[in-house]
Write an enzyme that holds these catalytic residues in place. Structure first.
Site, PDB file in Angstrom:
ATOM      1  CG  ASN A  76      -3.609   6.996 -12.030  1.00  0.00           C
ATOM      2  OD1 ASN A  76      -4.300   7.663 -11.279  1.00  0.00           O
ATOM      3  ND2 ASN A  76      -4.028   5.887 -12.596  1.00  0.00           N
ATOM      4  CD  GLU A 117      -4.908   5.252 -17.075  1.00  0.00           C
ATOM      5  OE1 GLU A 117      -5.870   5.207 -17.865  1.00  0.00           O
ATOM      6  OE2 GLU A 117      -4.684   4.383 -16.205  1.00  0.00           O
ATOM      7  CB  CYS A 157       2.928   5.984 -11.585  1.00  0.00           C
ATOM      8  SG  CYS A 157       3.042   4.486 -12.548  1.00  0.00           S
ATOM      9  CD  GLU A 164       3.142   5.165  -7.016  1.00  0.00           C
ATOM     10  OE1 GLU A 164       2.615   5.603  -8.066  1.00  0.00           O
ATOM     11  OE2 GLU A 164       3.032   3.994  -6.658  1.00  0.00           O
ATOM     12  CB  CYS A 201       5.351   0.403 -11.204  1.00  0.00           C
ATOM     13  SG  CYS A 201       5.946   1.992 -11.815  1.00  0.00           S
ATOM     14  CB  CYS A 255       7.079   4.592  -9.018  1.00  0.00           C
ATOM     15  SG  CYS A 255       5.881   5.339 -10.144  1.00  0.00           S
TER      16      CYS A 255
HETATM   17  N1  THU Z   1      -0.224   3.186 -11.422  1.00  0.00           N
HETATM   18  C1  THU Z   1       0.190   4.126 -10.523  1.00  0.00           C
HETATM   19  O1  THU Z   1      -0.262   5.271 -10.543  1.00  0.00           O
HETATM   20  N2  THU Z   1       1.137   3.764  -9.615  1.00  0.00           N
HETATM   21  C2  THU Z   1       1.714   2.530  -9.539  1.00  0.00           C
HETATM   22  O2  THU Z   1       2.611   2.322  -8.736  1.00  0.00           O
HETATM   23  C3  THU Z   1       1.279   1.471 -10.437  1.00  0.00           C
HETATM   24  C4  THU Z   1       0.279   1.832 -11.455  1.00  0.00           C
HETATM   25  C5  THU Z   1      -1.245   3.552 -12.417  1.00  0.00           C
HETATM   26  C6  THU Z   1      -0.754   3.597 -13.821  1.00  0.00           C
HETATM   27  C7  THU Z   1      -2.041   3.361 -14.591  1.00  0.00           C
HETATM   28  O3  THU Z   1      -2.673   4.599 -14.804  1.00  0.00           O
HETATM   29  C8  THU Z   1      -2.892   2.534 -13.666  1.00  0.00           C
HETATM   30  O4  THU Z   1      -2.293   2.616 -12.389  1.00  0.00           O
HETATM   31  C9  THU Z   1      -3.004   1.075 -14.072  1.00  0.00           C
HETATM   32  O5  THU Z   1      -1.755   0.512 -14.251  1.00  0.00           O
END
Ligand code: THU
Length: 132
Positions: A44, A46, A55, A57, A88, A91
């Site tokens: 991930n 940000e 994310c 994925e 999520c 994704c």
């Molecule tokens: N996140 C992912 O990388 N994958 C997911 O399927 C859900 C959330 C990350 C996004 C963000 O950086 C952190 O998790 C908190 O939401």
């Protein structure tokens, strides 16, 4: 869960170490195996604007598609926390775009028993449309 799937989960765990998550402090790693056996990883990423966060994925999917991959068989998602995280909605739809019919989703987290699922467990009715 077979040895290849556990290996994929280990690759996802390693990818989580590169997580750029200064805002949520929630590190996620993903490793995706394509139909030719190649593996790509993602984490991930940000952003200060929050909404631009990518994310793990989708990072993994984009890495593979950028090098010509189009069909994945398995994806492992690792959360660097004592919990599992299901992919999520955004994704899931992106994963669906490149999914093999019999694809697997492997979930893992610190101290958690890994879980093996199918994409359809999470997204039984993906968006489809005839745009012709
Ligand atoms: N996140 C992912 O990388 N994958 C997911 O399927 C859900 C959330 C990350 C996004 C963000 O950086 C952190 O998790 C908190 O939401």
């Amino acid at each position: 869960m077979n040895a290849d799937q556990l290996e994929l989960l280990a690759a996802a765990e390693a990818a989580a170490e590169n997580s750029y998550s200064p805002y949520s402090k929630f590190a996620v790693g993903a490793a995706i195996r394509w139909s030719d056996g190649a593996v790509d990883t993602g984490t991930n990423v940000e952003n200060l604007s929050y909404g631009l966060t990518l994310c793990a994925e989708r990072s993994a999917v984009v890495a593979g598609v950028s090098s010509g991959q189009r069909k994945w068989q398995e994806i492992a998602v690792w959360v660097a926390a004592e919990q599992l995280a299901f992919p999520c909605g955004a994704c899931l739809q992106v994963l669906n775009e490149f999914a093999a019919v019999d694809c697997h989703v492997i979930l893992g987290g610190k101290g958690q028993q890994p879980v093996l699922k199918h994409l359809t467990d999470f997204l039984p009715n993906p968006f489809t449309a005839d745009l012709g």
